[in-house]
Design an enzyme around this catalytic site. Structure first.
Site, short mmCIF file in Angstrom:
data_model
loop_
_atom_site.label_atom_id
_atom_site.label_comp_id
_atom_site.label_asym_id
_atom_site.label_seq_id
_atom_site.Cartn_x
_atom_site.Cartn_y
_atom_site.Cartn_z
N ASN A 55 17.42 -85.83 -10.90
CA ASN A 55 18.44 -86.26 -9.94
C ASN A 55 18.50 -85.18 -8.86
OD1 ASN A 55 20.66 -87.09 -8.54
ND2 ASN A 55 22.16 -86.58 -10.13
N LYS A 80 20.01 -85.27 -6.07
CA LYS A 80 21.28 -85.27 -5.33
C LYS A 80 20.99 -85.21 -3.82
CE LYS A 80 23.36 -83.05 -9.27
NZ LYS A 80 24.54 -82.43 -9.81
N SER A 116 23.33 -79.15 -17.08
CA SER A 116 22.73 -77.82 -17.16
C SER A 116 21.57 -77.73 -18.14
CB SER A 116 23.81 -76.77 -17.46
OG SER A 116 24.79 -76.75 -16.44
C1 PEP Z 1 23.37 -84.12 -12.88
O1 PEP Z 1 23.85 -83.96 -11.77
O2 PEP Z 1 23.13 -85.27 -13.28
C2 PEP Z 1 23.10 -82.94 -13.68
C3 PEP Z 1 22.86 -83.10 -14.95
O3 PEP Z 1 23.12 -81.74 -13.01
P1 PEP Z 1 22.75 -80.29 -13.64
O4 PEP Z 1 21.46 -80.47 -14.41
O5 PEP Z 1 22.58 -79.42 -12.44
O6 PEP Z 1 23.88 -79.88 -14.51
#
Ligand code: PEP
Length: 246
Positions: free
Chosen positions: A9, A11, A206
């Site tokens: 993802n 974003k 994370s």
């Molecule tokens: C997410 O935004 O779906 C996500 C899991 O972000 P991160 O891996 O940065 O926590």
């Protein structure tokens, strides 16, 4: 058995130049991966990615209407038209920052299914909800809203993403995540037992190369939805390499 899946993802990140470098690095090593991978990216880059990436491409959002006077929206049919196969729905950033409701998320899932796209349904509790013992209540409510309008066999994946673990560096322990994944699968099984056994339930929050293998070793964790670490193709590849075929 079910597919293991590792989904990026991105974003609201990237540029044409950065994306081209990402694709080059990823495509060179993709043939060695045993799990299936998908990249979800901003709308404007989807066509480029469909044409250059060796794996499926997904969107990060979709309109809840079919077509018409909805300025700025992008429909499921449009995504299908350019070769997109998957779409993230109900990410906590959309629920929190853009006020998306359980019903709105369900409507988006239904639009995707009508266009033959695979919804990646995100569910997850806040830290406050977890501390007050409401995790199961919240994630099952979010799931139930979708199961009212979409058959489980039409869901591409469910992603359990504890809100307190997204982009914070905090991760649910493998045991904490496994417990929620098992509850989600049990709820899907009440509607369609066969679909529940084949549905991929991913963990997100994370995930990094260092913690991926222990999370993916849990029996109901079928891969991950990866945010920050997916911006680096080598980290994303390492996470995908930690995800065994089942
Ligand atoms: C997410 O935004 O779906 C996500 C899991 O972000 P991160 O891996 O940065 O926590």
């Amino acid at each position: 058995m079910r597919d293991t899946l590792v989904i990026a993802n991105w974003k609201m990140n990237g540029s044409r130049a950065d994306n081209a470098r990402w694709v080059e690095t990823f495509n060179a090593k993709a043939p060695s991966l045993s799990s299936r991978c998908v990249v979800c990216a901003p709308f404007v880059y989807l066509s480029d990615l469909v044409n250059t990436l060796s794996i499926d491409v997904g969107a990060e959002n979709v309109a809840d209407e079919v077509q018409g006077a909805y300025t700025g929206e992008v429909s499921a049919e449009m995504l299908a038209d350019i070769g997109v196969k998957w779409t993230i729905v109900g990410h906590s950033e959309r629920r929190t920052l853009y006020g998306e409701t359980d019903e709105g998320v369900a409507k988006k899932c239904a639009r995707l299914v009508s266009a033959n796209l695979r919804p990646i349904l995100c569910v997850g509790e806040t830290l406050e909800e977890r501390k007050s013992g409401k995790t199961a209540e919240v994630v099952l409510r979010q799931l139930d809203a979708v199961l009212k309008v979409v058959s489980p066999k039409d869901l591409g994946a469910i992603a359990y993403e504890p809100v307190w673990a997204i982009g914070t560096g905090l991760t649910a322990t493998p045991e904490e995540a496994q417990a929620v994944h098992a509850q989600l699968r049990a709820r899907v099984a009440e509607v369609d037992d066969v679909a529940a056994q084949t549905l991929s339930i991913l963990y997100g929050g994370s995930v990094k190369p260092a913690n991926a293998a222990t999370l993916f070793a849990m029996p109901d964790i079928d891969g991950g939805l990866i945010g920050g670490a997916a911006l680096n193709p080598n980290d994303f590849l390492s996470i995908a390499q930690a995800c065994p075929a089942r």
